[in-house]
Design a protein around this motif. Sequence first.
Motif, PDB file in Angstrom:
ATOM      1  N   LYS A 102      74.169  73.560  98.524  1.00  0.00           N
ATOM      2  CA  LYS A 102      75.321  74.531  98.555  1.00  0.00           C
ATOM      3  C   LYS A 102      75.857  75.372  99.926  1.00  0.00           C
ATOM      4  N   ARG A 103      74.734  75.697 100.204  1.00  0.00           N
ATOM      5  CA  ARG A 103      75.005  76.509 101.541  1.00  0.00           C
ATOM      6  C   ARG A 103      75.636  75.536 102.531  1.00  0.00           C
ATOM      7  N   GLN A 104      75.041  74.410 102.677  1.00  0.00           N
ATOM      8  CA  GLN A 104      75.802  73.427 103.793  1.00  0.00           C
ATOM      9  C   GLN A 104      76.923  72.999 103.367  1.00  0.00           C
ATOM     10  N   GLU A 105      77.002  73.124 102.120  1.00  0.00           N
ATOM     11  CA  GLU A 105      78.402  72.495 101.690  1.00  0.00           C
ATOM     12  C   GLU A 105      79.484  73.537 101.823  1.00  0.00           C
ATOM     13  N   ALA A 106      79.087  74.700 101.697  1.00  0.00           N
ATOM     14  CA  ALA A 106      79.960  75.849 101.761  1.00  0.00           C
ATOM     15  C   ALA A 106      80.306  76.057 103.722  1.00  0.00           C
ATOM     16  N   ILE A 107      79.282  75.933 104.411  1.00  0.00           N
ATOM     17  CA  ILE A 107      79.707  75.725 105.981  1.00  0.00           C
ATOM     18  C   ILE A 107      80.467  74.684 106.170  1.00  0.00           C
ATOM     19  N   PHE A 108      80.329  73.444 105.780  1.00  0.00           N
ATOM     20  CA  PHE A 108      80.914  72.405 106.036  1.00  0.00           C
ATOM     21  C   PHE A 108      82.504  72.604 105.507  1.00  0.00           C
ATOM     22  N   GLU A 109      82.812  73.142 104.333  1.00  0.00           N
ATOM     23  CA  GLU A 109      84.098  73.429 103.865  1.00  0.00           C
ATOM     24  C   GLU A 109      84.844  74.317 104.907  1.00  0.00           C
ATOM     25  N   LEU A 110      83.992  75.146 105.460  1.00  0.00           N
ATOM     26  CA  LEU A 110      84.741  76.473 106.492  1.00  0.00           C
ATOM     27  C   LEU A 110      85.051  75.669 107.510  1.00  0.00           C
ATOM     28  N   SER A 111      84.314  74.526 108.283  1.00  0.00           N
ATOM     29  CA  SER A 111      84.555  73.891 109.151  1.00  0.00           C
ATOM     30  C   SER A 111      85.577  72.802 109.113  1.00  0.00           C
ATOM     31  N   LYS A 112      85.656  72.091 107.771  1.00  0.00           N
ATOM     32  CA  LYS A 112      86.669  71.173 107.443  1.00  0.00           C
ATOM     33  C   LYS A 112      88.136  72.006 107.266  1.00  0.00           C
ATOM     34  N   GLY A 113      88.033  72.819 106.709  1.00  0.00           N
ATOM     35  CA  GLY A 113      89.312  73.733 106.684  1.00  0.00           C
ATOM     36  C   GLY A 113      89.901  74.083 108.017  1.00  0.00           C
ATOM     37  N   GLU A 114      89.033  74.326 109.014  1.00  0.00           N
ATOM     38  CA  GLU A 114      89.443  74.382 110.369  1.00  0.00           C
ATOM     39  C   GLU A 114      90.348  73.159 111.002  1.00  0.00           C
ATOM     40  N   GLU A 115      89.497  71.921 110.704  1.00  0.00           N
ATOM     41  CA  GLU A 115      90.251  70.734 111.078  1.00  0.00           C
ATOM     42  C   GLU A 115      91.577  70.584 110.466  1.00  0.00           C
ATOM     43  N   ASP A 116      91.623  70.846 109.276  1.00  0.00           N
ATOM     44  CA  ASP A 116      93.009  70.763 108.560  1.00  0.00           C
ATOM     45  C   ASP A 116      94.030  71.577 108.879  1.00  0.00           C
ATOM     46  N   LEU A 117      93.549  72.835 109.423  1.00  0.00           N
ATOM     47  CA  LEU A 117      94.407  73.855 109.900  1.00  0.00           C
ATOM     48  C   LEU A 117      95.239  73.403 111.033  1.00  0.00           C
ATOM     49  N   ILE A 118      94.188  72.985 112.055  1.00  0.00           N
ATOM     50  CA  ILE A 118      94.585  72.696 113.295  1.00  0.00           C
ATOM     51  C   ILE A 118      95.470  71.430 113.367  1.00  0.00           C
ATOM     52  N   GLU A 119      95.280  70.507 112.396  1.00  0.00           N
ATOM     53  CA  GLU A 119      96.130  69.510 112.262  1.00  0.00           C
ATOM     54  C   GLU A 119      97.392  69.558 111.720  1.00  0.00           C
ATOM     55  N   ASP A 120      97.598  70.555 110.718  1.00  0.00           N
ATOM     56  CA  ASP A 120      98.742  71.033 110.122  1.00  0.00           C
ATOM     57  C   ASP A 120      99.665  72.002 111.102  1.00  0.00           C
ATOM     58  N   LEU A 121      99.031  72.704 111.854  1.00  0.00           N
ATOM     59  CA  LEU A 121      99.881  73.437 112.922  1.00  0.00           C
ATOM     60  C   LEU A 121     100.434  72.576 113.904  1.00  0.00           C
ATOM     61  N   LYS A 122      99.848  71.579 114.308  1.00  0.00           N
ATOM     62  CA  LYS A 122     100.120  70.560 115.375  1.00  0.00           C
ATOM     63  C   LYS A 122     101.359  69.914 114.805  1.00  0.00           C
ATOM     64  N   LEU A 123     100.942  69.377 113.489  1.00  0.00           N
ATOM     65  CA  LEU A 123     102.026  68.609 112.916  1.00  0.00           C
ATOM     66  C   LEU A 123     103.621  69.443 112.891  1.00  0.00           C
ATOM     67  N   ALA A 124     103.164  70.838 112.418  1.00  0.00           N
ATOM     68  CA  ALA A 124     104.413  71.511 112.175  1.00  0.00           C
ATOM     69  C   ALA A 124     105.476  71.406 113.521  1.00  0.00           C
TER      70      ALA A 124
END
Length: 504
Positions: A102-124
């Motif tokens: 569960k700890r690894q899942e939470a850390i992975f979500e943090l990292s994956k969220g950064e990827e999605d955020l960067i993708e969306d900002l570049k798309l905008a």
Amino acid sequence: MVLDRFFNFTWKEPSNKRVKPLSRVTSLANLIPPVRATPLKRFSQTLQRSISFRSDSRPDLFSPRPWARNVPPASTKRRDSKLWSETFDVCVNHMLTAKEIKRQEAIFELSKGEEDLIEDLKLAKKAYHDPMLKLSIMTEQELNQIFGTLDSLIPLHEDLLRRLQEIRKPDGSTEHVGHILVGWLPCLNSYDSYCSNQVAAKALLDHKKQDHRVQDFLQRCLESPFSRKLDLWNFLDIPRSRLVKYPLLLREILRHTPNDHPDQQHLEEAINIIQGIVAEINVKTGESECQYYKERLIYLEEGQRDSLIDNSRALCCHGELKNNRGVKLHVFLFEEVLVITRAITHNEQLCYQLYRQPIPVRELVLEDLQDGEVRLGGSIRGAFSNNERIKNFFRVSFKSGSQSQTHSLQANDSFNKQQWLNCIRQAKEKAACAGKAGGLNSEAHFVLSPKGRRVAPGECSLEQMEQSDCESDCSMDTSEVSGDCERMEQTNSCEHEKQIETNV
């Protein structure tokens, strides 16, 4: 047509879907997609809601236009949701405890969220900003106002993503993440200018939608698969949404971190850092929003000006309401004064003309009216009105000397009515506590001029004050619903009052 050629371009759609949030944010973020309901706009926790400024007084801005394209939306491409345990070698999972997974899942979500955020900002930037600039749909100055400092946020999050990827082991697990967060989180102070600009940015964007070229472009984008049915403002609001999610994400990692783990102390420090940053940005954003609306108040006469408005640094809530004659009013509740206005267009901007003299909160009398207690104005309308027309009223009144006001205000439903009642009661409690702390009541500070203006003692002339009795009603218009009523932050002796949470 240049615009058609632009939309014939095939956009590359990311293959991964945004990770599902861990749970509902209960204090620092209440995030839901924009809705069409018209709830009360609250500003006691400005970062906890997506900023939106629909106005029922100007429905023509949002109604379908003759030039709008009636084309069925294309099929929407969505990102596939991925978990840490699904992304990396499953065999590793058998070597870890359930809590560590569960700890690894939470850390992975943090990292994956950064990827999605960067993708969306570049798309905008790539799908909205650059094409509108190239096609001269908006000027560079207008785009700079709407997009703010969005460009500067991309490298900031790319830096965190790079750090998280560097500390990830070949098997996909991450041992220590706290020290990375402690070193990176202070960079989020740069969100200050971006969040403070959002009020003006949203107002300008809504104004530009009156231009058929802008409206047509945004509609084409919305119908394109790359948008995932998100409009431009959804993309521009993503950074704020991400900012208020960090405390939740970090607490989730900490929750699954053993007490004897080296990350324990660093994570606690990181949570304190991000909470402080969010709180500071929240205050500055609230001040920026308050100033924005103060600058758009139009006074019919100098006597309507009130120092309580000028000195206000926070806007508790505002929204459209109707009076018992069906007149739509826009009501602002500042820290110490209630201001009733009418929305008008002035110099091609939406402004708010004072409808009656401002009412000091400390001297305001609030009444919760039962359904059916108020008669609608006009005998014919009253005779043929249905039950819905006489529900959800409350009354605010004020009397000082020969000056008096009475307004019967109608919310669009019982929930929004309760929001208004709660906001006004909290404002009165705060004003009363501030008065006790200062050892002075409102009459010690101000008297009323003949025109009703609050002035210092000795400034009032000997003219007889003009009495003003008015009955009004209010039907709230706000674009984001507050699911849980959030209590206003208390100061001085009231600072420990419980806050009511806003659900956006």
